[in-house]
Design a protein around this motif. Structure first.
Motif, PDB file in Angstrom:
ATOM      1  N   GLY A   8       0.818  -1.208   0.000  1.00  0.00           N
ATOM      2  CA  GLY A   8       0.000   0.000   0.000  1.00  0.00           C
ATOM      3  C   GLY A   8       0.848   1.253   0.000  1.00  0.00           C
ATOM      4  N   THR A   9       1.967   1.212   0.741  1.00  0.00           N
ATOM      5  CA  THR A   9       2.848   2.378   0.782  1.00  0.00           C
ATOM      6  C   THR A   9       3.496   2.600  -0.579  1.00  0.00           C
ATOM      7  N   ARG A  10       4.007   1.487  -1.164  1.00  0.00           N
ATOM      8  CA  ARG A  10       4.674   1.602  -2.455  1.00  0.00           C
ATOM      9  C   ARG A  10       3.685   2.030  -3.536  1.00  0.00           C
ATOM     10  N   GLY A  11       2.420   1.584  -3.373  1.00  0.00           N
ATOM     11  CA  GLY A  11       1.461   1.795  -4.443  1.00  0.00           C
ATOM     12  C   GLY A  11       0.642   3.049  -4.315  1.00  0.00           C
ATOM     13  N   GLY A  12       1.056   3.995  -3.487  1.00  0.00           N
ATOM     14  CA  GLY A  12       0.314   5.236  -3.371  1.00  0.00           C
ATOM     15  C   GLY A  12       0.255   5.974  -4.692  1.00  0.00           C
ATOM     16  N   PHE A  13      -0.770   6.826  -4.836  1.00  0.00           N
ATOM     17  CA  PHE A  13      -0.964   7.501  -6.115  1.00  0.00           C
ATOM     18  C   PHE A  13       0.199   8.428  -6.453  1.00  0.00           C
ATOM     19  N   ALA A  14       0.730   9.128  -5.457  1.00  0.00           N
ATOM     20  CA  ALA A  14       1.872  10.012  -5.719  1.00  0.00           C
ATOM     21  C   ALA A  14       3.060   9.218  -6.237  1.00  0.00           C
ATOM     22  N   GLY A  15       3.288   8.044  -5.646  1.00  0.00           N
ATOM     23  CA  GLY A  15       4.377   7.203  -6.111  1.00  0.00           C
ATOM     24  C   GLY A  15       4.130   6.691  -7.519  1.00  0.00           C
ATOM     25  N   ALA A  16       2.867   6.378  -7.824  1.00  0.00           N
ATOM     26  CA  ALA A  16       2.526   5.909  -9.164  1.00  0.00           C
ATOM     27  C   ALA A  16       2.766   7.002 -10.200  1.00  0.00           C
ATOM     28  N   VAL A  17       2.393   8.240  -9.844  1.00  0.00           N
ATOM     29  CA  VAL A  17       2.606   9.363 -10.762  1.00  0.00           C
ATOM     30  C   VAL A  17       4.101   9.582 -10.999  1.00  0.00           C
ATOM     31  N   ALA A  18       4.881   9.540  -9.919  1.00  0.00           N
ATOM     32  CA  ALA A  18       6.329   9.720 -10.046  1.00  0.00           C
ATOM     33  C   ALA A  18       6.937   8.633 -10.920  1.00  0.00           C
ATOM     34  N   SER A  19       6.455   7.406 -10.746  1.00  0.00           N
ATOM     35  CA  SER A  19       6.956   6.293 -11.546  1.00  0.00           C
ATOM     36  C   SER A  19       6.618   6.478 -13.022  1.00  0.00           C
ATOM     37  N   GLU A  20       5.389   6.881 -13.304  1.00  0.00           N
ATOM     38  CA  GLU A  20       4.982   7.069 -14.699  1.00  0.00           C
ATOM     39  C   GLU A  20       5.752   8.218 -15.347  1.00  0.00           C
ATOM     40  N   TRP A  21       6.017   9.250 -14.576  1.00  0.00           N
ATOM     41  CA  TRP A  21       6.800  10.384 -15.092  1.00  0.00           C
ATOM     42  C   TRP A  21       8.204   9.924 -15.491  1.00  0.00           C
ATOM     43  N   THR A  22       8.824   9.128 -14.634  1.00  0.00           N
ATOM     44  CA  THR A  22      10.164   8.622 -14.922  1.00  0.00           C
ATOM     45  C   THR A  22      10.159   7.717 -16.145  1.00  0.00           C
ATOM     46  N   LYS A  23       9.157   6.836 -16.229  1.00  0.00           N
ATOM     47  CA  LYS A  23       9.083   5.914 -17.358  1.00  0.00           C
ATOM     48  C   LYS A  23       8.860   6.657 -18.677  1.00  0.00           C
ATOM     49  N   LEU A  24       8.057   7.709 -18.643  1.00  0.00           N
ATOM     50  CA  LEU A  24       7.751   8.440 -19.865  1.00  0.00           C
ATOM     51  C   LEU A  24       9.008   9.047 -20.471  1.00  0.00           C
ATOM     52  N   TRP A  25       9.867   9.596 -19.607  1.00  0.00           N
ATOM     53  CA  TRP A  25      11.058  10.287 -20.102  1.00  0.00           C
ATOM     54  C   TRP A  25      12.278   9.394 -20.217  1.00  0.00           C
ATOM     55  N   SER A  26      12.089   8.110 -19.943  1.00  0.00           N
ATOM     56  CA  SER A  26      13.219   7.184 -20.045  1.00  0.00           C
ATOM     57  C   SER A  26      13.334   6.555 -21.434  1.00  0.00           C
ATOM     58  N   VAL A  27      12.371   6.849 -22.316  1.00  0.00           N
ATOM     59  CA  VAL A  27      12.401   6.298 -23.667  1.00  0.00           C
ATOM     60  C   VAL A  27      12.520   7.438 -24.685  1.00  0.00           C
ATOM     61  N   ARG A  28      13.266   7.173 -25.746  1.00  0.00           N
ATOM     62  CA  ARG A  28      13.519   8.186 -26.762  1.00  0.00           C
ATOM     63  C   ARG A  28      12.256   8.584 -27.508  1.00  0.00           C
ATOM     64  N   ALA A  29      11.301   7.665 -27.612  1.00  0.00           N
ATOM     65  CA  ALA A  29      10.090   7.937 -28.382  1.00  0.00           C
ATOM     66  C   ALA A  29       9.343   9.170 -27.878  1.00  0.00           C
ATOM     67  N   SER A  30       9.379   9.410 -26.578  1.00  0.00           N
ATOM     68  CA  SER A  30       8.671  10.568 -26.022  1.00  0.00           C
ATOM     69  C   SER A  30       9.217  11.867 -26.596  1.00  0.00           C
ATOM     70  N   TYR A  31      10.532  11.988 -26.621  1.00  0.00           N
ATOM     71  CA  TYR A  31      11.146  13.202 -27.157  1.00  0.00           C
ATOM     72  C   TYR A  31      10.897  13.329 -28.654  1.00  0.00           C
ATOM     73  N   LEU A  32      10.984  12.219 -29.374  1.00  0.00           N
ATOM     74  CA  LEU A  32      10.791  12.252 -30.815  1.00  0.00           C
ATOM     75  C   LEU A  32       9.365  12.662 -31.182  1.00  0.00           C
ATOM     76  N   CYS A  33       8.392  12.165 -30.419  1.00  0.00           N
ATOM     77  CA  CYS A  33       6.994  12.534 -30.686  1.00  0.00           C
ATOM     78  C   CYS A  33       6.776  14.028 -30.503  1.00  0.00           C
ATOM     79  N   LEU A  34       7.290  14.562 -29.421  1.00  0.00           N
ATOM     80  CA  LEU A  34       7.097  15.986 -29.143  1.00  0.00           C
ATOM     81  C   LEU A  34       7.819  16.861 -30.159  1.00  0.00           C
ATOM     82  N   LEU A  35       9.008  16.454 -30.564  1.00  0.00           N
ATOM     83  CA  LEU A  35       9.741  17.214 -31.581  1.00  0.00           C
ATOM     84  C   LEU A  35       9.033  17.132 -32.933  1.00  0.00           C
ATOM     85  N   ALA A  36       8.468  15.963 -33.245  1.00  0.00           N
ATOM     86  CA  ALA A  36       7.721  15.826 -34.495  1.00  0.00           C
ATOM     87  C   ALA A  36       6.512  16.753 -34.498  1.00  0.00           C
ATOM     88  N   GLY A  37       5.824  16.840 -33.367  1.00  0.00           N
ATOM     89  CA  GLY A  37       4.685  17.743 -33.266  1.00  0.00           C
ATOM     90  C   GLY A  37       5.083  19.192 -33.474  1.00  0.00           C
TER      91      GLY A  37
END
Length: 256
Positions: A8-37
């Protein structure tokens, strides 16, 4: 501390958001999509304004160029949000995500929130740049009002954010990039193009209830709209909410 408490502690919503933020910027595709836009915005708004000048169209708000470009730049957000979901299924890392955050609705909500926030910032940036790029090529066929422009910039950002939430829901429902992208390209571009191409009041009314039809009325200024901006946002929100509910249903019913 027992295992449930630890999870429950690990799975708190704030922790989930932080995890998703890290995962989003850990892949090159995110930067490429935004630059393409960003690149598509520059090219499309220059073209839109040039056509308005060459055809001597009525004077319109300069922000209309950036608003019109959303018909293409929305797919930078669509791909970004799709990859954010489906890449975890293709690599199997979704199992780790669900182990870390056992409450599945938190995983989906966190991912939707993170992608929507990025899409809002990207959308507003696209709108600012697109308006600036279009000003010169308009050659006097555009007007500029700070309040109107600010409203359009925020409207484009809001539209892109809601498209991101819609995409996350569809991606969780399909679990595969090809399926998600096929559905979204049809819904956001192909179907509206067919309806408007065929013409007629009935088909136009159907298009007005689709995501991009509502978004176009919300973002552009000067065109006759069949409903208010608030109604347009509610239509967009309804589509995003419906997709989110369907995606959550699939996420809860099927094993990762």
């Amino acid at each position: 501390m027992n295992d449930d408490q630890g999870r429950g502690t690990r799975g708190g919503f704030a922790g989930a958001v932080a995890s998703e933020w890290t995962k989003l910027w850990s892949v090159r595709a995110s930067y490429l999509c935004l630059l393409a836009g960003l690149a598509v915005t520059g090219v499309f708004t220059f073209y839109y304004a040039s056509i308005a000048r060459l055809n001597d169209l009525p004077v319109q708000p300069a922000g209309n160029a950036a608003a019109a470009s959303a018909v293409l730049t929305q797919f930078a957000v669509v791909v970004l949000a799709t990859v954010a979901v489906t890449s975890e299924y293709s690599t199997g890392s979704v199992r780790a995500s669900l182990l870390w955050v056992p409450r599945r609705h938190r995983v989906q909500a966190a991912k939707a929130l993170v992608v929507a926030a990025v899409a809002f910032v990207a959308g507003t940036a696209y709108a600012v740049m697109g308006t600036a790029v279009a000003w010169g090529p308009f050659g006097g066929r555009a007007s500029f009002d700070a309040g109107t422009t600010l409203g359009q910039v925020l409207a484009v950002g809001t539209y892109q954010a809601l498209v991101a939430v819609l995409t996350v829901g569809v991606a969780f429902a399909t679990r595969h990039p090809a399926g998600a992208l096929s559905f979204l390209v049809t819904l956001l571009w192909a179907l509206p193009s067919v309806l408007l191409g065929l013409g007629g009041a009935t088909l136009a009314a159907v298009n007005d209830r689709l995501p991009h039809g509502a978004g176009d009325h919300f973002m552009r200024v000067g065109a006759d709209a069949p409903y208010t901006s608030l109604t347009a946002v509610l239509i967009l929100a309804a589509w995003a909410a419906a997709a989110h509910v369907v995606g959550l249903y699939v996420l809860r019913r099927r094993d990762a």
